[in-house]
Scaffold this active site. Structure first.
Site, short mmCIF file in Angstrom:
data_model
loop_
_atom_site.label_atom_id
_atom_site.label_comp_id
_atom_site.label_asym_id
_atom_site.label_seq_id
_atom_site.Cartn_x
_atom_site.Cartn_y
_atom_site.Cartn_z
N ASP A 144 47.51 49.38 -20.14
CA ASP A 144 46.49 49.13 -19.12
C ASP A 144 46.90 49.81 -17.81
O ASP A 144 46.82 49.21 -16.73
CB ASP A 144 46.26 47.64 -18.90
CG ASP A 144 44.97 47.35 -18.14
OD1 ASP A 144 44.05 48.20 -18.16
OD2 ASP A 144 44.86 46.26 -17.53
N LYS A 146 46.46 51.88 -14.64
CA LYS A 146 45.37 52.23 -13.74
C LYS A 146 45.87 51.99 -12.32
O LYS A 146 46.86 51.27 -12.11
CB LYS A 146 44.14 51.38 -14.02
CG LYS A 146 44.38 49.86 -13.96
CD LYS A 146 43.13 49.10 -14.37
CE LYS A 146 43.40 47.59 -14.35
NZ LYS A 146 42.19 46.84 -14.78
N ASN A 149 46.98 48.60 -11.03
CA ASN A 149 48.23 48.05 -11.53
C ASN A 149 49.46 48.82 -11.05
O ASN A 149 50.56 48.63 -11.56
CB ASN A 149 48.23 48.01 -13.06
CG ASN A 149 47.29 46.96 -13.60
OD1 ASN A 149 46.93 46.01 -12.91
ND2 ASN A 149 46.85 47.12 -14.83
N ASP A 162 51.86 44.40 -13.93
CA ASP A 162 50.88 43.81 -14.86
C ASP A 162 51.10 44.27 -16.30
O ASP A 162 50.41 45.15 -16.82
CB ASP A 162 49.45 44.12 -14.42
CG ASP A 162 48.46 43.17 -15.10
OD1 ASP A 162 48.84 42.53 -16.08
OD2 ASP A 162 47.31 43.07 -14.63
N THR A 184 41.26 49.29 -19.83
CA THR A 184 40.13 49.37 -18.93
C THR A 184 39.31 50.60 -19.29
O THR A 184 39.87 51.70 -19.42
CB THR A 184 40.63 49.46 -17.47
OG1 THR A 184 41.42 48.29 -17.20
CG2 THR A 184 39.47 49.52 -16.49
#
Length: 454
Positions: A144, A146, A149, A162, A184
């Site tokens: 994840d 991005k 994070n 995260d 995401t």
């Protein structure tokens, strides 16, 4: 100061000390299931962030598996560009995760101001790749990545955070592949949505490519009015690089955003890329001190630990001193039920997942939706090729609940289905979806967005 006032001050100070070690300060963030406080290690004077999680809510929301995974992952990855987990503690009612305090905010905040210079973008991308490389060397994939994070410290250096959706080596199939789709939409690799399994490390590299594009351009490569449009573009690597990007940076992006994971750049190839190499120095991760997080020594004794007040919010004069623990905090976590996406801890509102992925064709999904509508006594009020509108028959607070379901075949073997409310009361819509519609679709659902386990 009179004696009475001095006594009150001393009592307040005592209540703001956690396990004789951390002084608790202001709240940094909160959601339905957890609060995060600023803390100070009284021995070292170091600032920390303390995530306080109520176990009762974990049991109710089935988040324990995700917490255990995040803790396990963060114990494995200690690196200058990864947020450090310092300690895990617990009482009968609460779990405390003490992590590095990173106060510079999210990298995302910088992106909202527009594109970066190539020098600045290169610095953050180098730090990101260094952290990701270290994770992969430990068998951990993030899944994840991005800008939201990626945090920044006092020195404007990047810290990956995260790890709630990350994977460990034991979660892979015998062929080394992962199966559960998660991430995401704007950053997720195309192969993650396919039913054949995917290499988590290669999927992370795609996400890094999207981040590099965003750093240099100030916007995302794959955009659309809904998640299916984004998926459709990413499946074809349908993006354009603006003319102000240097040829060297364009070349690197083109090697990262490759649909076929086997042809996508590896970490080693990224590090040998001429644009990336400029000024790059690999951090000395091994020089960091050993982890204080050890599930064999973090114990708590129910007979001597005074529990925190379970009826009150955490902080602000509610922490108490405690004797040396002897009850295993990880046993406390393990005694609870299974878990889902850790990000739900910080949701301020309960939201029903509105998108799922199916391995059926779009036409087969539509046929299933029509059958479900008939079974649940929902009236079909509109229908196009891959769109169905359904409505309940009973009057609610704001009339009859209505929903629109759109089906997108983003690849021959992948259909993405998105629900949205078009009439009626929101809570009644959520209840209808949760109690009736979702269970009726279980046989065609591969994964609801945001709910993964491997």
């Amino acid at each position: 100061m009179d004696q009475r006032q001095q006594s009150r001050t001393m009592r307040a100070a005592k209540r703001n000390i956690l396990f004789n070690k951390y002084e608790i300060g202001k709240i940094l963030g909160q959601g339905n299931f957890a609060k995060v406080y600023h803390g100070r290690n009284m021995e070292t004077n170091e600032s920390v962030a303390i995530k306080v999680i109520k176990k009762e809510r974990l049991k109710k929301e089935r988040l324990v598996k995700q917490i255990k995974r995040e803790v396990s992952v963060m114990r494995l990855v200690r690196h200058p560009h990864i947020v450090e987990l310092k300690e895990v503690m617990a009482t009968k009612t609460k779990i405390f995760m003490v992590v590095e305090y990173v106060k510079g905010g999210e990298l995302f905040a910088k992106l909202t101001k527009g594109k970066m210079t190539e020098v600045a973008a290169r610095k953050y991308f180098q730090q990101l790749i260094s952290a990701v490389d270290f994770c992969h060397s430990r068998g951990v994939t993030h899944r994840d990545l991005k800008p939201e994070n990626l945090l920044l410290d006092d020195n404007e250096d990047l810290k990956v955070s995260d790890f709630g959706l990350s994977s460990l080596p034991e979660q892979r199939r015998s062929d080394g592949m992962l199966l559960t789709p998660c991430g995401t939409p704007a950053y997720v690799a195309p192969e993650v949505l396919k039913k054949k399994g995917y290499d988590g490390s290669k999927a992370d590299i795609w996400s890094c490519g999207v981040i590099l594009y965003a750093l240099l351009c100030g916007y995302l490569p794959f955009q659309g009015e809904n998640v299916m449009r984004i998926y459709s573009k990413s499946f074809k690597a349908d993006y354009a690089i603006p003319e102000w990007i240097s040829p060297e940076a364009k070349n690197l992006i083109s090697k990262l955003l490759v649909v076929d994971p086997e042809k996508r750049y590896s970490i080693d190839e990224i590090m040998r890329d001429p644009w990336f190499e400029i000024g790059f120095m690999r951090p000395l991760a091994f020089s960091m001190k050993a982890s204080a997080v050890d599930d064999t020594v973090i114990d708590f004794n129910d007979d001597v630990v005074e529990d925190l007040d379970p009826k009150s919010d955490v902080g602000g004069g509610e922490f108490v001193e405690a004797a040396r623990p002897s009850y295993n905090a990880f046993e406390i976590i393990s005694s609870l039920s299974h878990g889902f996406d850790l990000r739900n801890l910080f949701e301020t509102r309960k939201r029903s997942p509105s998108t799922f992925i199916s391995k059926l064709s779009a036409s087969a999904v539509v046929a299933k939706l029509e059958a479900v509508a008939k079974k649940l006594n929902l009236r079909i009020t509109g229908k196009k090729e891959f769109m169905v509108r359904m409505q309940g028959v009973t009057e609610g607070r704001k009339g009859k609940v209505g929903m629109t379901v759109e089906v997108f075949e983003v690849a021959p073997e992948v259909a993405v289905v998105e629900f949205s409310k078009n009439a009626g009361d929101t809570l009644e819509y959520i209840k209808l979806c949760e109690d009736q519609v979702r269970p009726s679709l279980n046989d065609i659902v591969w994964s609801w967005q945001g709910q993964g386990s491997s």
